[in-house]
Write a protein that holds these residues in place. Structure first.
Motif, PDB file in Angstrom:
ATOM      1  N   GLY A  28       3.587  -5.189 -33.798  1.00  0.00           N
ATOM      2  CA  GLY A  28       3.943  -4.758 -32.452  1.00  0.00           C
ATOM      3  C   GLY A  28       4.691  -3.448 -32.411  1.00  0.00           C
ATOM      4  O   GLY A  28       4.745  -2.791 -31.372  1.00  0.00           O
TER       5      GLY A  28
ATOM      6  N   GLU B 149       1.392  -5.258 -26.190  1.00  0.00           N
ATOM      7  CA  GLU B 149       2.223  -4.996 -25.016  1.00  0.00           C
ATOM      8  C   GLU B 149       2.110  -6.130 -24.002  1.00  0.00           C
ATOM      9  O   GLU B 149       3.100  -6.537 -23.381  1.00  0.00           O
ATOM     10  CB  GLU B 149       1.820  -3.668 -24.373  1.00  0.00           C
ATOM     11  CG  GLU B 149       2.586  -3.318 -23.099  1.00  0.00           C
ATOM     12  CD  GLU B 149       4.072  -3.150 -23.300  1.00  0.00           C
ATOM     13  OE1 GLU B 149       4.827  -3.260 -22.308  1.00  0.00           O
ATOM     14  OE2 GLU B 149       4.509  -2.912 -24.454  1.00  0.00           O
TER      15      GLU B 149
ATOM     16  N   ARG C 134       4.338  -8.861 -25.124  1.00  0.00           N
ATOM     17  CA  ARG C 134       5.739  -8.583 -24.799  1.00  0.00           C
ATOM     18  C   ARG C 134       6.016  -8.839 -23.329  1.00  0.00           C
ATOM     19  O   ARG C 134       7.038  -9.412 -22.961  1.00  0.00           O
ATOM     20  CB  ARG C 134       6.079  -7.140 -25.148  1.00  0.00           C
ATOM     21  CG  ARG C 134       6.436  -6.910 -26.596  1.00  0.00           C
ATOM     22  CD  ARG C 134       6.991  -5.520 -26.813  1.00  0.00           C
ATOM     23  NE  ARG C 134       5.973  -4.497 -26.665  1.00  0.00           N
ATOM     24  CZ  ARG C 134       5.197  -4.066 -27.649  1.00  0.00           C
ATOM     25  NH1 ARG C 134       5.335  -4.573 -28.852  1.00  0.00           N
ATOM     26  NH2 ARG C 134       4.291  -3.127 -27.454  1.00  0.00           N
ATOM     27  N   ARG C 135       5.109  -8.379 -22.471  1.00  0.00           N
ATOM     28  CA  ARG C 135       5.330  -8.540 -21.027  1.00  0.00           C
ATOM     29  C   ARG C 135       5.305 -10.005 -20.620  1.00  0.00           C
ATOM     30  O   ARG C 135       6.053 -10.420 -19.741  1.00  0.00           O
ATOM     31  CB  ARG C 135       4.282  -7.746 -20.247  1.00  0.00           C
ATOM     32  CG  ARG C 135       4.424  -6.249 -20.423  1.00  0.00           C
ATOM     33  CD  ARG C 135       3.488  -5.482 -19.525  1.00  0.00           C
ATOM     34  NE  ARG C 135       3.561  -4.056 -19.804  1.00  0.00           N
ATOM     35  CZ  ARG C 135       2.969  -3.124 -19.053  1.00  0.00           C
ATOM     36  NH1 ARG C 135       2.264  -3.480 -17.989  1.00  0.00           N
ATOM     37  NH2 ARG C 135       3.076  -1.856 -19.377  1.00  0.00           N
TER      38      ARG C 135
ATOM     39  N   ILE D  79      10.562  -1.272 -29.638  1.00  0.00           N
ATOM     40  CA  ILE D  79      10.460   0.158 -29.358  1.00  0.00           C
ATOM     41  C   ILE D  79      11.215   0.987 -30.412  1.00  0.00           C
ATOM     42  O   ILE D  79      12.271   0.581 -30.895  1.00  0.00           O
ATOM     43  CB  ILE D  79      10.969   0.495 -27.948  1.00  0.00           C
ATOM     44  CG1 ILE D  79      12.399   0.002 -27.754  1.00  0.00           C
ATOM     45  CG2 ILE D  79      10.057  -0.109 -26.894  1.00  0.00           C
ATOM     46  CD1 ILE D  79      12.977   0.368 -26.406  1.00  0.00           C
TER      47      ILE D  79
END
Length: 234
Positions: A71, A97, A100-101, A130
């Motif tokens: 990720g 992503e 993650r969301r 990140i």
């Protein structure tokens, strides 16, 4: 995968139906698929030397089979693997992503933030992977339930900046009772910097003037965190 009689590489279409990722999913359910098989569905095809599954296994092997590490890979980093072009890299990055969301999606009923652990779990999905610093806040009511969560600023590898006026404006607009501050340290070092201490002190004083309370300042690094509240530094 090699044909046992000829030594020739088998294509994914030549595998037994129950061993092909898409067919296996339809026969046995998505939970039956390995991480490599799920990635193979995303990338769809391999190379002349490897099936999509083997290519996915090679990528995972390079990062110690860690989905957390996968990720964190950028599109350019994914493209460094032979057989992964821009389209495949973008597809994998988009899937990570989405994961993650989903993890960070607001539940229908959010439980109150009662501890530093609760605060860590609130921000972790947004900050875990990140490669740069970001500063976020959560604004809570008197019961500790989150009214709003938002990103305040984004910085480089080592630091980010904060505008107290912007934070206090958001707090006043929501008529919140509590403020939780959070940022990440991509370096892996959880210890606060002098700038972190100064920001915490200034925000605490500003909140107090408006009859609000700075509840905590959380610093996130991978799956660990530092809490100003737990350390008695608020």
């Amino acid at each position: 995968m090699e044909d046992g009689t000829t030594g020739r590489k088998l294509s994914i279409k030549e595998l037994a139906e129950e061993d092909r990722p898409r067919e296996k999913m339809m026969l046995k359910g998505i939970a039956s698929l390995s991480d490599a098989e799920l990635i193979a569905i995303l990338i769809r095809s391999g190379t002349r030397e490897e099936t999509a599954v083997q290519l996915a296994q090679r990528i995972l092997s390079s990062i110690s089979n860690s989905l957390n590490s996968l990720g964190k890979l950028s599109v350019k980093e994914l493209m460094k693997h032979k057989g992964i072009g821009q389209t495949k890299a973008v597809t994998v990055a988009a899937a990570m992503e989405l994961g993650r969301r989903r993890t960070g999606a607001e539940p229908l009923k959010r439980e109150p933030v009662r501890s530093s652990r609760d605060a860590f779990l609130l921000f972790y999905p947004a900050l875990c992977d990140i490669p740069h610093e970001e500063l976020w806040i959560a604004l809570t009511n008197r019961a500790g339930k989150v009214i709003e969560k938002m990103k305040i600023s984004q910085g480089g590898l080592g630091e980010t900046s904060a505008d107290l006026r912007f934070i206090m404006k958001a707090a006043i607009n929501t008529t919140c009772h509590g403020i939780i501050l959070c940022h990440n340290h991509p370096s892996g070092n959880m210890q606060p910097s002098p700038q972190d201490d100064l920001l915490t002190s200034r925000l605490g004083k500003a909140a107090g003037l408006m009859n609000m309370q700075l509840l905590d300042h959380i610093i996130i690094s991978d799956q660990q965190y530092y809490s100003y509240a737990d350390e008695g530094k608020l």
